[in-house]
Scaffold this motif. Structure first.
Motif, short mmCIF file in Angstrom:
data_model
loop_
_atom_site.label_atom_id
_atom_site.label_comp_id
_atom_site.label_asym_id
_atom_site.label_seq_id
_atom_site.Cartn_x
_atom_site.Cartn_y
_atom_site.Cartn_z
N ASN A 275 -6.26 3.59 -3.86
CA ASN A 275 -4.91 3.27 -4.11
C ASN A 275 -4.65 3.07 -5.48
O ASN A 275 -3.53 2.45 -5.74
CB ASN A 275 -4.31 2.29 -3.19
CG ASN A 275 -2.76 2.66 -2.90
OD1 ASN A 275 -2.11 3.58 -3.18
ND2 ASN A 275 -2.08 1.49 -2.87
N THR B 129 -4.26 4.33 -9.05
CA THR B 129 -3.71 5.54 -9.86
C THR B 129 -3.71 5.45 -11.37
O THR B 129 -3.04 4.39 -11.70
CB THR B 129 -2.46 6.01 -9.27
OG1 THR B 129 -2.55 6.25 -7.95
CG2 THR B 129 -2.16 7.57 -9.85
N GLN C 191 -6.56 11.05 -13.63
CA GLN C 191 -5.58 11.43 -12.55
C GLN C 191 -5.69 12.85 -12.74
O GLN C 191 -5.99 13.43 -13.96
CB GLN C 191 -4.24 10.99 -13.16
CG GLN C 191 -3.59 9.67 -12.94
CD GLN C 191 -2.34 9.36 -13.29
OE1 GLN C 191 -1.30 9.64 -12.40
NE2 GLN C 191 -2.08 8.78 -14.58
N LYS D 157 -1.64 8.25 -1.79
CA LYS D 157 -1.50 7.13 -2.70
C LYS D 157 -0.12 6.75 -2.72
O LYS D 157 0.70 7.46 -2.79
CB LYS D 157 -2.15 7.51 -4.05
CG LYS D 157 -3.42 7.47 -3.99
CD LYS D 157 -4.39 7.37 -5.47
CE LYS D 157 -5.80 7.85 -5.59
NZ LYS D 157 -6.48 7.47 -6.95
N THR D 158 0.06 5.26 -2.74
CA THR D 158 1.26 4.82 -2.90
C THR D 158 1.88 4.96 -4.23
O THR D 158 1.25 4.85 -5.29
CB THR D 158 1.26 3.12 -2.87
OG1 THR D 158 0.73 2.80 -1.61
CG2 THR D 158 2.59 2.48 -2.89
N GLU D 159 3.17 5.61 -4.25
CA GLU D 159 3.98 5.82 -5.56
C GLU D 159 5.15 4.82 -5.64
O GLU D 159 5.69 4.94 -4.74
CB GLU D 159 3.98 7.21 -5.46
CG GLU D 159 3.01 8.29 -5.55
CD GLU D 159 3.44 9.57 -5.94
OE1 GLU D 159 4.75 9.83 -6.14
OE2 GLU D 159 2.41 10.68 -5.84
N THR D 160 5.14 4.41 -6.53
CA THR D 160 6.33 3.57 -7.00
C THR D 160 6.96 3.88 -8.17
O THR D 160 6.36 4.55 -9.19
CB THR D 160 5.70 2.13 -7.14
OG1 THR D 160 4.70 1.87 -8.32
CG2 THR D 160 5.17 1.50 -6.07
N ASN E 249 2.91 -1.61 -13.98
CA ASN E 249 2.54 -0.37 -13.30
C ASN E 249 1.90 -0.67 -11.92
O ASN E 249 0.61 -0.83 -11.81
CB ASN E 249 1.60 0.33 -14.34
CG ASN E 249 1.32 1.85 -13.57
OD1 ASN E 249 1.81 2.29 -12.50
ND2 ASN E 249 0.65 2.55 -14.42
N ASP F 175 1.45 1.03 -9.69
CA ASP F 175 0.32 2.19 -9.20
C ASP F 175 -1.22 1.83 -9.60
O ASP F 175 -2.04 2.39 -8.71
CB ASP F 175 0.79 3.41 -9.88
CG ASP F 175 1.84 4.36 -9.21
OD1 ASP F 175 2.43 3.78 -8.25
OD2 ASP F 175 2.55 4.96 -9.96
#
Length: 760
Positions: free
Chosen positions: A95, A97, A514, A595-598, A610, A612
């Motif tokens: 998780n 990124t 990425q 993955k958690t995206e914020t 950040n 992520d």
């Protein structure tokens, strides 16, 4: 207080009641990995990396949360412990990124820090940029001119407009240092007394010698040609790489102590056995100097030349009779060099014959375009089947029409003959530029592969003969110069280990990347037109061998460098997660999932957050609360949705944050970083100098982080008794006045309204 005796990894140490295993280990210089420990905070045990084995206890214990006892026996490394840590890291990475390194750097065969030197150029730090480049390659001005720049193919600006001109910027800064001169000197270790012979003075041999010399070894190059440089000198035309530039860069290599002997061919003037007897190691980098055969009838006629043979003869100013009509067979950069050279030598008609379409041509797009501008004709989907001669000299060439079939092993579509369709071309000269091969004659019992290259171990560069190493085109096969340079540097590292009694294979370092990004991910990025360098008009350039491309002005170079989108992480040199991931050989996608995206663009003036990248170690939240007494950060949600955020999801700048930067200081993974005040943010290794904050009379201690003339960060000093390692907003982020051109740098006194310089 009575002391407790503890054995950690066979080392007898002492501790006190109430101390944890981790605290005792740290006091005694014994490393136990951790991401969530801070001696100012209560034990939290969030990361799970500090697990150890304690004799008599069946399960793994967290060293940060386990108090020591008398006669405790602790083991910090074992197969079981390492596997636990590896799994823990892989779960964190699932998780996490981001990009540790920018895609441009990862695409460079020599691993040149493209983002780093581009950022330094944007800040006007030209010597620092060259120094950074020379950590990987010793020929920045030359390679900046000729490299087909795979870095630019990987540049993320391709998803916005056009890639950053990374190669042109390398050339710019290399030229600046060559022409203006500099105090830039290579750091060289004391002499070791070890001697290494290098066979071949091309890009790989020069690079290997340079890095061996930097380590204090005596490197001696034996080059068969009249001058060193290899294909950079003899295979790349003057209009692309002026040889005075190459000469200057080779002279700088010689200043490190490298000795270059030219006109000496191994196997003729000296034997490999002689080198083995008189040197501690030998590196073979003889290149690939033989042109590949066309394999068609008539190729032995007069007027049929190999591409490399042709370019070498021109470079050595030997007479070359071309006639009026020249056919160049091939689609790579050597074919383009041969065709454009033929134009400059006066051929009235120059034709490139290629068996695939233009889309499949391996030549650089720029080379193809400039060849067209100079009058070169391109004939695609043609393959020679016979060269016809009159009186022993070539006069015509029969070619088979081709069509594109299914992809072959190279990934390109396979050309297939079109039955019954042929073309006959009238030609005076045929130049075959379809490939190169190695001439290993004179190297005795050295093992060869089926392809005729030198047999070697790709990770240790060792050949079949003890103490003899090989690299570059002669071992890896014909490639681009930057690949040969990469091999030379890596081989130098292995040879250094061999000279010290231990061969350490080259290994690929792990980085988080990425992948799968699209134009949609960069839709908000501002379009900035690429600043292209000026090129001589085609009508003028095809009449001479003067350099075709002009270099950037300083203004253009800075403008182009500022187009960099800063893909690589600014915390890459300090990231504990990255260091541990490599230490424990993680598998990056073992637990890959959603993955958690914020979206946390706080627009904070000093802190870049950040989430992520966050691994939920909790250090920032606990430091903000327990150390500074502020609660600007908190943990929200549960389970897989847990994130570090701000109360009520406010922007950080709108909370009660006092911008002390403590959260940035403790973050182990780059999820919290400074917003740098330099012209262009750039992740580079920095020098820290102890200093004092001058804003008030408290005398808070700081460590000023610099690179060249850039003041990049002001960091708290954890050992400071004055401020206990805490800085206010001005001490932490208020140093930007130092960058001002109006800042006083000498003692001044105002006399009659005018500032006048005085002594301290």
């Amino acid at each position: 207080m009575s002391k407790l005796r503890i054995n950690i990894d066979g080392i007898e140490v002492t501790g006190c009641k109430g101390q944890t295993i981790l605290q005792v280990a740290m006091e005694n210089g014994i490393e136990i990995p951790n991401l969530c420990h801070d001696d100012r905070l209560k034990v939290y045990g969030a990361c799970g990396l500090c697990v150890v084995e304690v004799e008599g206890v069946p399960k793994l214990l967290r060293a940060c949360a386990t108090e020591v006892s008398d006669n405790m026996v602790v083991t910090t490394r074992s197969e079981r412990i390492d596997q636990s840590r590896k799994t823990t890291l892989e779960l964190m990475l699932a998780n996490h990124t981001g990009d540790c390194k920018a895609p441009c750097q990862l695409a460079c065969p020599a691993e040149t820090d493209c983002q780093g030197y581009v950022g330094l150029i944007a800040n006007g730090e030209y010597e620092e940029a060259v120094s950074l480049i020379k950590d990987k390659l010793p020929l920045p001005a030359s390679i900046g001119r000729v490299c087909p720049h795979p870095c630019e193919d990987a540049c993320r600006r391709n998803l916005v407009d056009k890639p950053v001109a990374i190669a042109a910027l390398k050339r710019f800064v290399g030229d600046i240092v060559l022409e203006k001169g500099s105090d830039l000197k290579t750091d060289i270790n004391p002499p070791t007394g070890k001697k290494v012979a290098i066979i071949g003075g091309g890009p790989s041999g020069l690079t290997c010698a340079y890095f061996l010399a930097r380590e204090g070894h005596y490197a001696v190059i034996y080059e068969a040609m009249p001058k060193a440089g290899g294909m950079l000198r003899y295979g790349i035309p003057q209009y692309r790489l002026p040889k005075d530039v190459l000469d200057m860069e080779i002279d700088i290599i010689k200043e490190t102590g490298v000795e270059i002997n030219t006109g000496i061919k191994i196997g003729k003037d000296l034997s490999l056995d002689y080198l083995r007897e008189n040197y501690d190691a030998v590196y073979i980098a003889i290149g690939a100097w033989q042109s590949t055969d066309i394999r068609c009838k008539g190729e032995d006629l007069k007027g049929v030349l190999g591409g490399i043979d042709f370019l070498v003869n021109v470079a050595r100013k030997k007479p070359v009779e071309l006639g009026e009509k020249v056919a160049v067979i091939g689609g790579g950069n050597t074919a383009m060099d041969a065709a454009r050279t033929a134009v400059r030598l006066g051929a009235k008609k120059v034709m490139v014959i290629y068996r695939r379409t233009e889309q499949e041509m391996p030549a650089e797009e720029l080379e193809i375009r400039e060849a067209r501008e100079e009058g070169v004709e391109f004939n695609f989907l043609l393959a020679p089947i016979e060269i016809i001669g009159e009186d022993g000299h070539v006069s015509k060439m029969r070619c088979q029409r081709m069509k594109m079939g299914e992809p072959d092993a190279s990934g390109r579509r396979r050309p297939i003959p079109v039955e019954g369709e042929e073309v006959t071309l009238e030609v005076d000269t045929v130049i075959a530029a379809i490939g190169q091969k190695v001439d290993a004659s004179g190297l005795g019992e050295i093992g060869l592969t089926k392809k005729g290259t030198i047999q070697y171990n790709e990770r240790t560069f060792q050949t079949s003969i003890e103490g003899v190493f090989a690299g570059g085109d002669s071992a890896a096969g014909p490639g681009i110069a930057i690949e040969a340079i990469a091999q030379g540097k890596k081989a130098a590292g292995v040879i250094c280990g061999y000279l010290e009694g231990k061969v350490v294979p080259v290994s690929e370092r792990f980085y988080v990347k990425q992948e799968g990004l699209t134009e949609e991910d960069f839709k908000d990025e501002e379009v900035k037109p690429r600043v292209d360098f000026k090129v001589m008009e085609s009508a003028a350039r095809k009449r001479n061998f003067l350099e075709v491309a002009d270099r950037y002005t300083e203004e253009d170079a800075k403008a182009e460098a500022k187009r960099c989108m800063e893909c690589g992480c600014g915390d890459v040199f300090d990231c504990k997660l990255l260091a541990y991931s490599n230490q424990y050989n993680v598998e990056s996608n073992k637990f890959a999932g959603i993955k958690t995206e914020t979206d946390a663009d706080d627009k904070h003036p000093f802190i870049d957050r950040n989430p992520d990248k966050c691994v939920l170690c909790g250090l920032c939240v606990r430091t903000c609360s327990e150390v500074t007494g502020i609660t600007a950060l908190c943990v929200a949600e549960r389970g897989f949705d847990t994130i570090v955020t701000t109360p009520f999801r406010m922007q950080l700048k709108d909370t009660n944050c006092i911008a002390c930067g403590q959260c940035v200081s403790v973050c182990p993974v780059g999820a919290l970083q400074e917003r740098l005040t330099i012209e262009k943010s750039v992740p580079v290794e920095q020098v820290e100098t102890p200093s004092l904050c001058s804003y008030c009379s408290m005398g808070c201690n700081t460590n000023l982080a610099t690179r060249g003339n850039m003041l990049i960060r002001s960091l708290p000093n954890r050992e400071s008794k004055v401020d206990n390692g805490l800085l206010c907003i001005k001490g932490r982020f208020g140093f930007d006045y130092v960058q001002s051109e109006a800042r006083l740098t000498k003692p001044m006194i105002r006399i009659n309204g005018e500032l006048k310089e005085v002594t301290f």
